[in-house]
Design a protein around this motif. Sequence first.
Motif, PDB file in Angstrom:
ATOM      1  N   THR A 117     -52.132 -37.671  32.959  1.00 11.31           N
ATOM      2  CA  THR A 117     -52.297 -35.966  33.413  1.00 11.31           C
ATOM      3  C   THR A 117     -51.630 -35.316  32.420  1.00 11.31           C
ATOM      4  OG1 THR A 117     -52.319 -37.039  35.787  1.00 11.31           O
ATOM      5  CG2 THR A 117     -51.971 -34.700  35.481  1.00 11.31           C
ATOM      6  N   VAL A 118     -50.550 -35.371  31.943  1.00 10.46           N
ATOM      7  CA  VAL A 118     -49.783 -34.309  31.143  1.00 10.46           C
ATOM      8  C   VAL A 118     -50.605 -34.503  29.782  1.00 10.46           C
ATOM      9  CG1 VAL A 118     -47.702 -33.822  29.734  1.00 10.46           C
ATOM     10  CG2 VAL A 118     -47.436 -34.510  32.253  1.00 10.46           C
ATOM     11  N   ALA A 119     -50.870 -35.756  29.107  1.00  9.92           N
ATOM     12  CA  ALA A 119     -51.600 -35.838  27.958  1.00  9.92           C
ATOM     13  C   ALA A 119     -52.918 -34.940  27.911  1.00  9.92           C
ATOM     14  CB  ALA A 119     -51.643 -37.273  27.411  1.00  9.92           C
ATOM     15  N   GLY A 120     -53.715 -35.198  29.280  1.00  7.67           N
ATOM     16  CA  GLY A 120     -55.061 -34.558  29.373  1.00  7.67           C
ATOM     17  C   GLY A 120     -55.105 -33.160  29.366  1.00  7.67           C
ATOM     18  N   PHE A 121     -53.962 -32.796  30.239  1.00  6.89           N
ATOM     19  CA  PHE A 121     -54.003 -31.482  30.363  1.00  6.89           C
ATOM     20  C   PHE A 121     -53.551 -30.518  29.568  1.00  6.89           C
ATOM     21  CE2 PHE A 121     -51.829 -27.360  32.062  1.00  6.89           C
ATOM     22  CZ  PHE A 121     -52.653 -27.030  32.904  1.00  6.89           C
ATOM     23  N   TYR A 122     -52.470 -30.813  28.701  1.00  6.26           N
ATOM     24  CA  TYR A 122     -51.928 -30.010  27.441  1.00  6.26           C
ATOM     25  C   TYR A 122     -52.950 -30.302  26.313  1.00  6.26           C
ATOM     26  CZ  TYR A 122     -48.032 -28.597  30.472  1.00  6.26           C
ATOM     27  OH  TYR A 122     -47.544 -27.951  31.535  1.00  6.26           O
ATOM     28  N   GLY A 123     -53.241 -31.687  25.951  1.00  5.80           N
ATOM     29  CA  GLY A 123     -53.834 -31.660  24.613  1.00  5.80           C
ATOM     30  C   GLY A 123     -52.867 -31.481  23.630  1.00  5.80           C
ATOM     31  N   GLY A 124     -53.575 -31.138  22.484  1.00  7.45           N
ATOM     32  CA  GLY A 124     -52.661 -30.818  21.240  1.00  7.45           C
ATOM     33  C   GLY A 124     -51.845 -31.648  21.005  1.00  7.45           C
ATOM     34  N   ILE A 180     -58.805 -36.148  33.071  1.00  9.04           N
ATOM     35  CA  ILE A 180     -58.235 -35.058  33.200  1.00  9.04           C
ATOM     36  C   ILE A 180     -58.702 -34.040  32.179  1.00  9.04           C
ATOM     37  CG2 ILE A 180     -55.876 -33.663  33.210  1.00  9.04           C
ATOM     38  CD1 ILE A 180     -56.307 -35.217  35.944  1.00  9.04           C
ATOM     39  N   ARG A 181     -59.153 -34.812  31.113  1.00  7.74           N
ATOM     40  CA  ARG A 181     -59.399 -33.860  29.956  1.00  7.74           C
ATOM     41  C   ARG A 181     -60.694 -33.426  30.238  1.00  7.74           C
ATOM     42  NH1 ARG A 181     -59.608 -36.012  23.519  1.00  7.74           N
ATOM     43  NH2 ARG A 181     -60.388 -33.965  22.793  1.00  7.74           N
ATOM     44  N   SER A 182     -61.728 -34.190  30.882  1.00  5.64           N
ATOM     45  CA  SER A 182     -63.008 -33.744  31.066  1.00  5.64           C
ATOM     46  C   SER A 182     -62.816 -32.637  32.493  1.00  5.64           C
ATOM     47  CB  SER A 182     -63.750 -34.737  31.779  1.00  5.64           C
ATOM     48  OG  SER A 182     -65.037 -34.665  32.134  1.00  5.64           O
ATOM     49  N   LEU A 183     -62.180 -32.873  33.362  1.00  2.00           N
ATOM     50  CA  LEU A 183     -62.069 -32.092  34.328  1.00  2.00           C
ATOM     51  C   LEU A 183     -61.090 -30.590  33.977  1.00  2.00           C
ATOM     52  CD1 LEU A 183     -60.792 -34.444  37.293  1.00  2.00           C
ATOM     53  CD2 LEU A 183     -62.968 -33.366  37.071  1.00  2.00           C
ATOM     54  N   ARG A 184     -60.472 -30.708  33.151  1.00  2.00           N
ATOM     55  CA  ARG A 184     -59.837 -29.425  32.589  1.00  2.00           C
ATOM     56  C   ARG A 184     -60.886 -28.404  32.174  1.00  2.00           C
ATOM     57  NH1 ARG A 184     -57.294 -25.613  31.838  1.00  2.00           N
ATOM     58  NH2 ARG A 184     -55.277 -25.357  30.362  1.00  2.00           N
ATOM     59  N   GLU A 185     -62.059 -28.744  31.794  1.00  2.00           N
ATOM     60  CA  GLU A 185     -63.043 -27.619  31.728  1.00  2.00           C
ATOM     61  C   GLU A 185     -63.946 -27.218  32.805  1.00  2.00           C
ATOM     62  OE1 GLU A 185     -62.536 -26.452  28.539  1.00  2.00           O
ATOM     63  OE2 GLU A 185     -61.150 -27.931  28.308  1.00  2.00           O
ATOM     64  N   ARG A 186     -63.812 -27.852  33.872  1.00  8.08           N
ATOM     65  CA  ARG A 186     -64.407 -27.260  35.085  1.00  8.08           C
ATOM     66  C   ARG A 186     -64.124 -25.784  35.500  1.00  8.08           C
ATOM     67  NH1 ARG A 186     -66.585 -31.870  37.647  1.00  8.08           N
ATOM     68  NH2 ARG A 186     -67.303 -33.554  36.183  1.00  8.08           N
ATOM     69  N   ASP A 187     -65.076 -25.352  36.395  1.00  9.86           N
ATOM     70  CA  ASP A 187     -65.002 -24.147  36.675  1.00  9.86           C
ATOM     71  C   ASP A 187     -63.727 -23.989  37.583  1.00  9.86           C
ATOM     72  OD1 ASP A 187     -67.099 -23.422  35.204  1.00  9.86           O
ATOM     73  OD2 ASP A 187     -68.579 -23.387  37.040  1.00  9.86           O
ATOM     74  N   PHE A 188     -63.472 -24.689  38.538  1.00  9.34           N
ATOM     75  CA  PHE A 188     -62.434 -24.804  39.352  1.00  9.34           C
ATOM     76  C   PHE A 188     -61.148 -24.734  38.739  1.00  9.34           C
ATOM     77  CE2 PHE A 188     -62.952 -29.251  39.274  1.00  9.34           C
ATOM     78  CZ  PHE A 188     -61.756 -29.911  39.069  1.00  9.34           C
ATOM     79  N   ALA A 189     -61.184 -25.639  37.831  1.00 12.52           N
ATOM     80  CA  ALA A 189     -59.909 -25.494  37.067  1.00 12.52           C
ATOM     81  C   ALA A 189     -59.512 -24.372  36.251  1.00 12.52           C
ATOM     82  CB  ALA A 189     -59.678 -26.714  36.132  1.00 12.52           C
ATOM     83  N   VAL A 190     -60.560 -23.924  35.535  1.00 14.71           N
ATOM     84  CA  VAL A 190     -60.367 -22.588  34.870  1.00 14.71           C
ATOM     85  C   VAL A 190     -60.195 -21.202  35.637  1.00 14.71           C
ATOM     86  CG1 VAL A 190     -61.876 -20.958  33.296  1.00 14.71           C
ATOM     87  CG2 VAL A 190     -62.039 -23.261  33.080  1.00 14.71           C
ATOM     88  N   ALA A 191     -60.775 -21.436  36.768  1.00 10.65           N
ATOM     89  CA  ALA A 191     -60.469 -20.156  37.802  1.00 10.65           C
ATOM     90  C   ALA A 191     -59.009 -20.626  38.424  1.00 10.65           C
ATOM     91  CB  ALA A 191     -61.475 -20.363  39.065  1.00 10.65           C
ATOM     92  N   ALA A 192     -58.640 -21.523  38.765  1.00  8.58           N
ATOM     93  CA  ALA A 192     -57.361 -21.478  39.141  1.00  8.58           C
ATOM     94  C   ALA A 192     -56.198 -21.058  38.096  1.00  8.58           C
ATOM     95  CB  ALA A 192     -56.930 -23.135  39.346  1.00  8.58           C
ATOM     96  N   GLU A 193     -56.428 -21.522  36.826  1.00  4.13           N
ATOM     97  CA  GLU A 193     -55.807 -20.694  35.657  1.00  4.13           C
ATOM     98  C   GLU A 193     -55.809 -19.291  35.438  1.00  4.13           C
ATOM     99  OE1 GLU A 193     -54.668 -21.985  31.099  1.00  4.13           O
ATOM    100  OE2 GLU A 193     -56.475 -22.757  31.954  1.00  4.13           O
ATOM    101  N   PHE A 204     -51.588 -31.462  39.378  1.00  6.73           N
ATOM    102  CA  PHE A 204     -51.488 -32.115  40.518  1.00  6.73           C
ATOM    103  C   PHE A 204     -52.082 -32.040  42.005  1.00  6.73           C
ATOM    104  CE2 PHE A 204     -47.976 -32.949  37.654  1.00  6.73           C
ATOM    105  CZ  PHE A 204     -47.828 -34.554  37.320  1.00  6.73           C
ATOM    106  N   LYS A 205     -52.614 -30.504  42.019  1.00  3.81           N
ATOM    107  CA  LYS A 205     -53.107 -30.298  43.123  1.00  3.81           C
ATOM    108  C   LYS A 205     -54.829 -29.863  42.986  1.00  3.81           C
ATOM    109  CE  LYS A 205     -49.741 -29.864  45.902  1.00  3.81           C
ATOM    110  NZ  LYS A 205     -49.507 -30.771  47.165  1.00  3.81           N
ATOM    111  N   GLU A 206     -54.984 -29.624  41.786  1.00  7.54           N
ATOM    112  CA  GLU A 206     -56.558 -29.421  41.476  1.00  7.54           C
ATOM    113  C   GLU A 206     -57.366 -30.419  40.644  1.00  7.54           C
ATOM    114  OE1 GLU A 206     -58.229 -26.922  42.551  1.00  7.54           O
ATOM    115  OE2 GLU A 206     -56.512 -25.580  43.382  1.00  7.54           O
ATOM    116  N   LEU A 207     -56.620 -30.925  39.394  1.00  8.05           N
ATOM    117  CA  LEU A 207     -57.154 -31.914  38.787  1.00  8.05           C
ATOM    118  C   LEU A 207     -56.988 -33.280  39.253  1.00  8.05           C
ATOM    119  CD1 LEU A 207     -56.382 -30.384  35.560  1.00  8.05           C
ATOM    120  CD2 LEU A 207     -58.327 -30.047  36.702  1.00  8.05           C
TER     121      LEU A 207
END
Length: 297
Positions: A117-124, A180-193, A204-207
């Motif tokens: 989860t951490v690796a997929g969310f932060y990337g880089g 997580i890397r795929s879901l990170r670009e979905r609309d609901f994740a972008v909206a939450a951010e 841990f709550k959205e992705l």
Amino acid sequence: MTADTALASHGGQTLRRHTRYRTLKRFARHRLAMFGLVVIVLLVLACAIGPSLVPFDQFQLNMRARFREPFVSVHILGTDELGRDMLARLLMAGRISLTIGFAAMVIAVTVGTVVGTVAGFYGGAIGTALMRFVDAVLCFPTIFLLLTLAALVTPGIVTITLIIALTAWMEVARVVQGQIRSLRERDFAVAAEAMGAPDRWIMFKELLPNAVAPIVVAATLIIARGILLESYVSYLGYGIQPPVASWGNMLEKAQQYLTTAPWLALLPGLMITLAVASFNFLGDGLRDALDPRSDLT
């Protein structure tokens, strides 16, 4: 709550119920998965309550009843080289093997999920460093890594469980990282951010709840792997130590009696085969049922 909001909420609940129904329907049509589920339930129940129903203790010696064959005496599945009841030992060994499998799964899934989860969310740099570490650990042959670690510690249920978990979490991390890397670009994740939600909440709550399906499948396969790996190391003398029984060390003790008392090896071998195959069948069924592209109807 407005009428539109209530209608939308009701529609969402209806869709979720329909999705769950279709998932259960697809799973129920997977015959091998249903067979595996039935066998797993029976094994767990037998190992949980069976020893209290057997009139013999797994450590009870009876040198006058050595090598009794199955189904010819009060010892339903026969006795071993020390006159101990095979049914009692198989059930208690099942407790050990299944406990190790389930406990190793919980630890491996927890570690793998957090890392992925951490690796997929932060990337880089963070994601790259974590996944390169995962790749480095995966480069080691699992069985040799397992035996090396087992040889360095005192054998026991806790240590064997931890060692198996430490050799099994990497696959979970890779699966979760990709999800997580795929879901990170979905609309609901972008909206939450965009709304200012903290990273921990988004992860841990959205992705993560949207990545549960592959984690569940991986969990069932890790249980099968844990049972098999415990059998490996116990068979080679680095796992659960006698007189405590596990399916693996029962096989190790039985190898010298293959020609004179073959049931000593056949019975624990059959239990290992049933348990591992059943969890694998269950994992295959869950993968097909949870995949919306599955052709199971």
